[in-house]
Design a protein around this motif. Structure first.
Motif, mmCIF file in Angstrom:
data_model
loop_
_atom_site.group_PDB
_atom_site.id
_atom_site.type_symbol
_atom_site.label_atom_id
_atom_site.label_comp_id
_atom_site.label_asym_id
_atom_site.label_seq_id
_atom_site.Cartn_x
_atom_site.Cartn_y
_atom_site.Cartn_z
ATOM 1 N N ALA A 360 0.811 -1.213 0.000
ATOM 2 C CA ALA A 360 0.000 0.000 0.000
ATOM 3 C C ALA A 360 0.844 1.262 0.000
ATOM 4 C CB ALA A 360 -0.934 0.002 1.214
ATOM 5 N N ARG A 361 2.115 1.152 0.321
ATOM 6 C CA ARG A 361 2.965 2.326 0.427
ATOM 7 C C ARG A 361 3.918 2.487 -0.762
ATOM 8 N NH1 ARG A 361 3.762 4.477 5.763
ATOM 9 N NH2 ARG A 361 2.277 3.571 7.231
ATOM 10 N N GLY A 362 3.774 1.655 -1.768
ATOM 11 C CA GLY A 362 4.647 1.801 -2.924
ATOM 12 C C GLY A 362 5.703 0.719 -2.984
ATOM 13 N N LYS A 363 6.392 0.663 -4.105
ATOM 14 C CA LYS A 363 7.320 -0.430 -4.351
ATOM 15 C C LYS A 363 8.571 -0.378 -3.483
ATOM 16 C CE LYS A 363 9.592 2.016 -8.190
ATOM 17 N NZ LYS A 363 9.941 1.940 -9.620
ATOM 18 N N ASN A 364 8.907 0.788 -2.916
ATOM 19 C CA ASN A 364 10.112 0.900 -2.094
ATOM 20 C C ASN A 364 9.856 0.659 -0.610
ATOM 21 O OD1 ASN A 364 11.731 1.562 -4.330
ATOM 22 N ND2 ASN A 364 11.195 3.737 -4.164
ATOM 23 N N CYS A 365 8.596 0.387 -0.278
ATOM 24 C CA CYS A 365 8.256 0.229 1.140
ATOM 25 C C CYS A 365 8.992 -0.955 1.757
ATOM 26 C CB CYS A 365 6.757 0.052 1.309
ATOM 27 S SG CYS A 365 6.228 -0.283 3.010
ATOM 28 N N ALA A 366 8.941 -2.108 1.108
ATOM 29 C CA ALA A 366 9.582 -3.308 1.655
ATOM 30 C C ALA A 366 11.083 -3.116 1.785
ATOM 31 C CB ALA A 366 9.262 -4.519 0.778
ATOM 32 N N GLU A 367 11.675 -2.516 0.764
ATOM 33 C CA GLU A 367 13.126 -2.327 0.780
ATOM 34 C C GLU A 367 13.547 -1.408 1.926
ATOM 35 O OE1 GLU A 367 16.704 -0.638 -2.125
ATOM 36 O OE2 GLU A 367 14.694 -1.047 -2.927
ATOM 37 N N SER A 368 12.854 -0.293 2.097
ATOM 38 C CA SER A 368 13.226 0.633 3.163
ATOM 39 C C SER A 368 12.918 0.054 4.539
ATOM 40 C CB SER A 368 12.487 1.966 2.979
ATOM 41 O OG SER A 368 11.081 1.776 3.066
ATOM 42 N N TYR A 369 11.847 -0.738 4.632
ATOM 43 C CA TYR A 369 11.474 -1.319 5.923
ATOM 44 C C TYR A 369 12.507 -2.362 6.357
ATOM 45 C CZ TYR A 369 8.398 -3.245 9.545
ATOM 46 O OH TYR A 369 7.858 -3.662 10.734
ATOM 47 N N GLN A 370 12.878 -3.238 5.460
ATOM 48 C CA GLN A 370 13.849 -4.273 5.796
ATOM 49 C C GLN A 370 15.250 -3.702 5.983
ATOM 50 O OE1 GLN A 370 13.576 -7.765 3.276
ATOM 51 N NE2 GLN A 370 11.359 -7.581 3.097
ATOM 52 N N ALA A 371 15.505 -2.538 5.406
ATOM 53 C CA ALA A 371 16.823 -1.913 5.556
ATOM 54 C C ALA A 371 17.061 -1.398 6.969
ATOM 55 C CB ALA A 371 16.975 -0.774 4.550
ATOM 56 N N ARG A 372 16.005 -1.361 7.804
ATOM 57 C CA ARG A 372 16.192 -0.964 9.202
ATOM 58 C C ARG A 372 17.025 -1.992 9.964
ATOM 59 N NH1 ARG A 372 13.063 2.811 11.601
ATOM 60 N NH2 ARG A 372 13.018 1.591 13.530
ATOM 61 N N ILE A 373 17.120 -3.197 9.433
ATOM 62 C CA ILE A 373 17.955 -4.230 10.044
ATOM 63 C C ILE A 373 19.281 -4.243 9.305
ATOM 64 C CG2 ILE A 373 18.105 -6.650 10.719
ATOM 65 C CD1 ILE A 373 15.071 -6.795 10.241
ATOM 66 N N SER A 374 20.363 -4.038 10.010
ATOM 67 C CA SER A 374 21.664 -3.930 9.367
ATOM 68 C C SER A 374 22.097 -5.268 8.764
ATOM 69 C CB SER A 374 22.714 -3.460 10.379
ATOM 70 O OG SER A 374 22.951 -4.449 11.369
ATOM 71 N N GLY A 375 22.938 -5.170 7.748
ATOM 72 C CA GLY A 375 23.466 -6.367 7.118
ATOM 73 C C GLY A 375 24.209 -7.278 8.084
ATOM 74 N N PRO A 376 25.114 -6.735 8.923
ATOM 75 C CA PRO A 376 25.806 -7.603 9.893
ATOM 76 C C PRO A 376 24.868 -8.323 10.847
ATOM 77 C CG PRO A 376 26.958 -5.512 9.677
ATOM 78 C CD PRO A 376 25.681 -5.382 8.907
ATOM 79 N N MET A 377 23.752 -7.676 11.193
ATOM 80 C CA MET A 377 22.789 -8.343 12.074
ATOM 81 C C MET A 377 22.111 -9.497 11.337
ATOM 82 S SD MET A 377 21.486 -8.414 15.083
ATOM 83 C CE MET A 377 20.039 -9.129 15.892
ATOM 84 N N MET A 378 21.676 -9.255 10.106
ATOM 85 C CA MET A 378 21.050 -10.319 9.325
ATOM 86 C C MET A 378 22.021 -11.458 9.068
ATOM 87 S SD MET A 378 17.815 -9.773 8.583
ATOM 88 C CE MET A 378 17.461 -10.608 7.050
ATOM 89 N N ASP A 379 23.296 -11.123 8.938
ATOM 90 C CA ASP A 379 24.306 -12.129 8.663
ATOM 91 C C ASP A 379 24.438 -13.134 9.804
ATOM 92 O OD1 ASP A 379 25.988 -12.918 6.612
ATOM 93 O OD2 ASP A 379 27.771 -12.076 7.559
ATOM 94 N N ARG A 380 24.020 -12.738 10.997
ATOM 95 C CA ARG A 380 24.144 -13.599 12.172
ATOM 96 C C ARG A 380 22.911 -14.473 12.398
ATOM 97 N NH1 ARG A 380 27.523 -9.359 12.937
ATOM 98 N NH2 ARG A 380 29.298 -9.615 14.357
ATOM 99 N N ILE A 381 21.936 -14.378 11.509
ATOM 100 C CA ILE A 381 20.719 -15.174 11.625
ATOM 101 C C ILE A 381 20.821 -16.340 10.651
ATOM 102 C CG2 ILE A 381 18.219 -15.170 11.455
ATOM 103 C CD1 ILE A 381 18.255 -12.225 12.158
ATOM 104 N N ASP A 382 20.878 -17.548 11.173
ATOM 105 C CA ASP A 382 21.168 -18.725 10.360
ATOM 106 C C ASP A 382 20.038 -19.086 9.408
ATOM 107 O OD1 ASP A 382 22.957 -18.517 12.445
ATOM 108 O OD2 ASP A 382 23.182 -20.659 12.732
ATOM 109 N N LEU A 383 18.814 -19.006 9.901
ATOM 110 C CA LEU A 383 17.663 -19.395 9.090
ATOM 111 C C LEU A 383 16.737 -18.195 8.930
ATOM 112 C CD1 LEU A 383 18.294 -21.976 11.250
ATOM 113 C CD2 LEU A 383 16.709 -23.063 9.673
ATOM 114 N N GLN A 384 16.418 -17.867 7.680
ATOM 115 C CA GLN A 384 15.542 -16.732 7.364
ATOM 116 C C GLN A 384 14.404 -17.277 6.510
ATOM 117 O OE1 GLN A 384 18.355 -14.119 5.484
ATOM 118 N NE2 GLN A 384 19.781 -14.318 7.198
ATOM 119 N N ILE A 385 13.244 -17.451 7.147
ATOM 120 C CA ILE A 385 12.162 -18.255 6.578
ATOM 121 C C ILE A 385 10.968 -17.391 6.216
ATOM 122 C CG2 ILE A 385 10.648 -20.231 6.977
ATOM 123 C CD1 ILE A 385 13.650 -20.891 6.890
#
Length: 521
Positions: A360-385
């Motif tokens: 509902a907020r446009g095509k960049n909504c998901a990208e900007s929302y998920q970008a709130r989690i840093s790459g190094p933090m996501m890198d430490r999560i073994d399973l992303q389901i």
């Protein structure tokens, strides 16, 4: 006249010995407490004065000095009231010297002479065992202190007059018995979760190997339901783990009536939690949610809604299993070997990619929302389901034939194999990882090709190997095969390179082809 007794200060979950030295000297009447004491300790002068008056005693009309040694270590908390009072009573000749030299004491005094419990009775009692002394505490702290050991001499008076009568021979204080060992609250059954077989399989893998897991899906898809049922899949705490988490809970003041729980902790802080609430700290440093989840589960719902700095503060404990809170005059360490379970919507509105719905907020909504989690933090999560919406046909299905008990049995069996090898797969590193999780030739080729296509970092590469080893353990396999590598990789499909590898194109389907073909046995 001089006298002394012992007490404890706390550095993280550890107790440190403090000598409480009391001197009554000539001069102008005064009552001074020295030794880098905080305001709560300084205020003990008035509590001690009032408690003495309540039992018919008055402080000597001379200069009274109390020194808390070592003087350069910070002293915090009202639990110094009781040892200060004992030291003064010895100096006045009311109590014998052995009441101070042979005991370590802690407790807060009430104005009526009563003794109130103070946080940290368990680690303080363990310190008394190390120092080969007895332990004096409040009556309500006795069951907690009794867990420190059956040989420890414990006095747990309800008031100062009871303690005096004990040493005078007028009233014998019995040694308190340890509190109950309870199983804790029951957890809900996995049979309640309809559909979501992929997510349930991923949760089983995560619990079996101690891996971190993230569920991504729209509202109502069952992410929180799965997380709330995760602790029921874990085995009871071992004796060592029970002691570790009980010590942290004691310092935090969470042990009631000395009861210890064999159930692993499950902490679910709100996304408004501050950094101090999450990792510990504050004016008087106390353990945070990460430490209270030690040897258990830390559940972070609505992951992107947490402050980015709060999330990044978890990066260190996710790697090292401990949290170091640095202060100008001290460095305090808390244990924090927890298992992270997180959940999030794919975008702020929650419906991006669900059943063909547009955000509902446009095509960049998901990208900007998920970008709130840093790459190094996501890198430490073994399973992303990915957790898709539950369909009406899923809800109409009968309950699953497998519940928490059946899955927990497989988890316990896999964990037993890992403990025999030396520890959970999620903690493997170095030579142990190379020896235990070495894949076969086909698996090594698949992992190498997928690492380039998915842009895996070195940390992600090793986490895939650890996850694959856990899958092999659940299958009862001696080695890691291609099928195990494929399933481990499929659980990281949401990972995308921060800087694409050469030849990698978003949406080119190469990774999908690799994983699809690799699932064929």
């Amino acid at each position: 006249m001089s006298a002394y007794t012992h007490s404890a200060s706390f550095e993280g979950a550890d107790a440190r010995l403090v000598d409480v030295q009391v001197q009554i000297a000539g001069g102008t009447p005064a009552f001074s407490v020295v030794g880098l004491a905080d305001k709560a300790v300084a205020e003990s002068r008035e509590r001690v004065r009032a408690a003495f008056a309540a039992i018919g005693l008055s402080l000597p009309g001379q200069r009274l000095i109390v020194n808390l040694a070592p003087a350069d270590r910070p002293k915090e908390g009202a639990h110094f009231d009781l040892p200060i009072a004992i030291g003064i009573l010895i100096a006045m000749g009311v109590l014998p010297p052995e009441a101070g030299s042979e005991y370590l004491a802690m407790g807060e005094l009430g104005l009526d002479g009563s003794i109130s419990p103070a946080p940290g009775a368990l680690p303080a009692a363990m310190l008394a065992v190390e120092q080969e002394t007895g332990f004096i505490c409040a009556h309500d702290s006795g069951p907690e202190a009794a867990w420190a050991g059956g040989e420890l001499a414990i006095l747990a008076p309800a008031s100062l007059i009871q303690l005096i009568n004990h040493f005078k021979g007028g009233q014998a204080l019995a040694r308190p018995q340890p509190g109950d060992l309870v199983e804790g609250p029951g957890f809900r059954d996995m049979r309640d979760v309809r559909g979501q077989e992929t997510a349930k399989r991923a949760l089983e893998i995560a619990m079996a190997g101690g891996h971190n897991i993230l569920f991504i899906g729209p509202p109502g898809s069952g992410k929180s339901m799965l997380a709330e049922r995760a602790p029921g899949l874990l085995p009871p705490l071992s004796a060592k783990e029970l002691l570790e988490i009980s010590t942290v809970q004691s310092v935090a003041g969470l042990l009631e009536r000395g009861e210890l729980s064999r159930t692993r902790p499950f902490r679910a802080p709100h996304h408004s939690a501050s950094m101090a609430a999450m990792v510990g700290g504050g004016t008087r440093v106390r353990p945070g949610e990460a430490s209270l989840a030690h040897n258990g589960v830390l559940f972070l719902d609505e992951l992107p809604e947490f402050h980015p700095q709060v999330l990044d503060s978890l990066r260190q404990p996710l790697e090292t299993g401990e949290i170091a809170v640095a202060r100008a005059n001290a460095r305090i360490t808390f244990p924090a070997r927890f298992q992270l379970i997180a959940a999030m919507n794919p975008c702020r509105c929650g419906w991006a990619g669900a059943d063909g719905r547009a955000c509902a907020r446009g095509k960049n909504c998901a990208e900007s929302y998920q970008a709130r989690i840093s790459g190094p933090m996501m890198d430490r999560i073994d399973l992303q389901i990915e957790v898709p919406p539950v369909t009406p046909s899923d809800l109409a299905l009968p309950p699953a034939h497998e519940g928490t008990a059946q899955i927990a049995a497989r988890v316990a069996q896999a964990r037993g194999v890992q403990e025999e090898r030396g520890g959970l797969n999620a903690r493997l590193s170095g030579e142990a990882l190379d020896r235990i999780a070495e894949p076969d030739a086909a698996g090594r080729e698949l992992l190498s090709r997928a690492a380039e296509a998915m842009g895996l970092t070195a940390r992600s590469y090793h986490r895939v190997l650890r996850t694959a080893r856990t899958i092999a353990d659940l299958d009862g396999a001696d080695g890691v095969r291609r099928i195990h590598i494929a399933e481990a990789l499929s659980a990281r499909r949401n990972t995308r390179p921060s800087s694409p590898a050469p030849g990698w194109k978003a949406g080119d389907g190469e990774t999908e082809k690799l994983l699809r073909h690799s699932t064929l046995r």
